[in-house]
Design a protein around this motif. Structure first.
Motif, mmCIF file in Angstrom:
data_model
loop_
_atom_site.group_PDB
_atom_site.id
_atom_site.type_symbol
_atom_site.label_atom_id
_atom_site.label_comp_id
_atom_site.label_asym_id
_atom_site.label_seq_id
_atom_site.Cartn_x
_atom_site.Cartn_y
_atom_site.Cartn_z
ATOM 1 N N VAL A 188 45.555 57.996 -16.329
ATOM 2 C CA VAL A 188 44.349 57.249 -15.962
ATOM 3 C C VAL A 188 43.762 57.762 -14.651
ATOM 4 O O VAL A 188 42.537 57.845 -14.490
ATOM 5 C CB VAL A 188 44.659 55.734 -15.875
ATOM 6 C CG1 VAL A 188 43.522 54.959 -15.227
ATOM 7 C CG2 VAL A 188 44.954 55.184 -17.264
ATOM 8 N N ASN A 189 44.614 58.146 -13.710
ATOM 9 C CA ASN A 189 44.135 58.603 -12.403
ATOM 10 C C ASN A 189 43.847 60.100 -12.333
ATOM 11 O O ASN A 189 43.406 60.584 -11.297
ATOM 12 C CB ASN A 189 45.152 58.221 -11.324
ATOM 13 C CG ASN A 189 45.212 56.728 -11.133
ATOM 14 O OD1 ASN A 189 44.211 56.031 -11.210
ATOM 15 N ND2 ASN A 189 46.413 56.216 -10.931
ATOM 16 N N SER A 190 44.074 60.818 -13.413
ATOM 17 C CA SER A 190 43.847 62.263 -13.411
ATOM 18 C C SER A 190 42.438 62.586 -13.891
ATOM 19 O O SER A 190 41.747 61.736 -14.466
ATOM 20 C CB SER A 190 44.856 62.956 -14.327
ATOM 21 O OG SER A 190 44.589 62.607 -15.675
ATOM 22 N N ALA A 191 42.039 63.820 -13.689
ATOM 23 C CA ALA A 191 40.728 64.272 -14.168
ATOM 24 C C ALA A 191 40.647 64.162 -15.684
ATOM 25 O O ALA A 191 39.605 63.808 -16.235
ATOM 26 C CB ALA A 191 40.478 65.710 -13.720
ATOM 27 N N ARG A 242 39.784 60.582 -16.624
ATOM 28 C CA ARG A 242 38.428 60.177 -16.256
ATOM 29 C C ARG A 242 37.372 60.946 -17.035
ATOM 30 O O ARG A 242 36.347 60.395 -17.417
ATOM 31 C CB ARG A 242 38.205 60.384 -14.757
ATOM 32 C CG ARG A 242 39.025 59.446 -13.889
ATOM 33 C CD ARG A 242 38.655 59.565 -12.423
ATOM 34 N NE ARG A 242 38.761 60.918 -11.923
ATOM 35 C CZ ARG A 242 39.861 61.476 -11.411
ATOM 36 N NH1 ARG A 242 40.958 60.776 -11.339
ATOM 37 N NH2 ARG A 242 39.858 62.710 -10.964
ATOM 38 N N ASP A 243 37.591 62.224 -17.269
ATOM 39 C CA ASP A 243 36.602 63.078 -17.928
ATOM 40 C C ASP A 243 37.214 63.576 -19.230
ATOM 41 O O ASP A 243 38.007 64.507 -19.233
ATOM 42 C CB ASP A 243 36.240 64.256 -17.016
ATOM 43 C CG ASP A 243 35.256 65.203 -17.664
ATOM 44 O OD1 ASP A 243 34.605 64.814 -18.639
ATOM 45 O OD2 ASP A 243 35.151 66.346 -17.199
ATOM 46 N N SER A 244 36.846 62.940 -20.309
ATOM 47 C CA SER A 244 37.518 63.228 -21.575
ATOM 48 C C SER A 244 36.775 64.214 -22.465
ATOM 49 O O SER A 244 37.061 64.301 -23.646
ATOM 50 C CB SER A 244 37.752 61.919 -22.331
ATOM 51 O OG SER A 244 36.507 61.298 -22.593
#
Length: 190
Positions: free
Chosen positions: A133-136, A139-141
């Motif tokens: 959840v806290n990784s790139a 956040r950017d799927s």
């Protein structure tokens, strides 16, 4: 250079992934997991940027701007969602492809093992979800297929809420079935 420490870390990680894969019946995937990490392309870089608390690829990326070891690794290991991209003939752009189930399950075992390896005794079942959840990537799927992301959120949330035993029992059940991993009437968070 920290060749011996890096060797011990990747070997410990592979052992933990193997245990997870064996628990769900993916014996071959457990045996061949991350063998490319011992290749010169990945091992030398890993030893050079070794820190012991996170992937050496992250450090190489910070210092150089990219990670040659990671590019080598993701192109040879099907348990990484980044492997699953292909050219869309309609749009002529690269798009994510949904991961086949056995590689998806190996990815779950890999994420759990990575957190256990780097967190040690501080590891908690919620760590893989928190990291995602806290990784790139969380956040950017755009690089991850939407169904793969939904399934990943569902399973990592199950791990956090129900524990490793129940999660691996579930994965063993769905491994060979046509049953969806994340039921359509369930949100990503389970």
């Amino acid at each position: 250079m920290h060749a011996w420490k890096h060797f011990c870390t990747i070997t410990k990680h592979r052992w933990a992934v193997r245990q997870g894969c064996f628990r769900v019946g993916l014996y071959w995937r457990g045996l061949v997991h991350d063998l490319s990490k011992y290749s010169p392309s990945e091992f030398i870089t890993g030893a050079k940027y070794y820190q012991g608390t996170r992937s050496p690829n992250s450090r190489e990326r910070e210092l150089v701007g990219y990670s040659t070891a990671w590019m080598h690794h993701k192109g040879r290991n099907k348990h990484h969602y980044e492997y699953w991209t292909d050219l869309d003939l309609k749009t002529r752009t690269y798009k994510p492809v949904e991961m086949p189930r056995k590689y998806f399950i190996e990815m779950i075992a890999d994420r759990i093992a990575a957190c256990k390896t780097y967190h040690g005794k501080k590891y908690r079942d919620g760590d893989p979800l928190e990291y995602f959840v806290n990784s790139a990537e969380g956040r950017d799927s755009e690089m991850m297929h939407p169904q793969t992301k939904s399934d990943l959120m569902f399973v990592l949330t199950m791990l956090r809420d129900k524990g490793e035993k129940e999660t691996f029992r579930f994965l063993r059940t769905v491994r060979k079935s046509e049953q969806p991993i994340c039921p359509p009437d369930t949100d990503e968070a389970g």
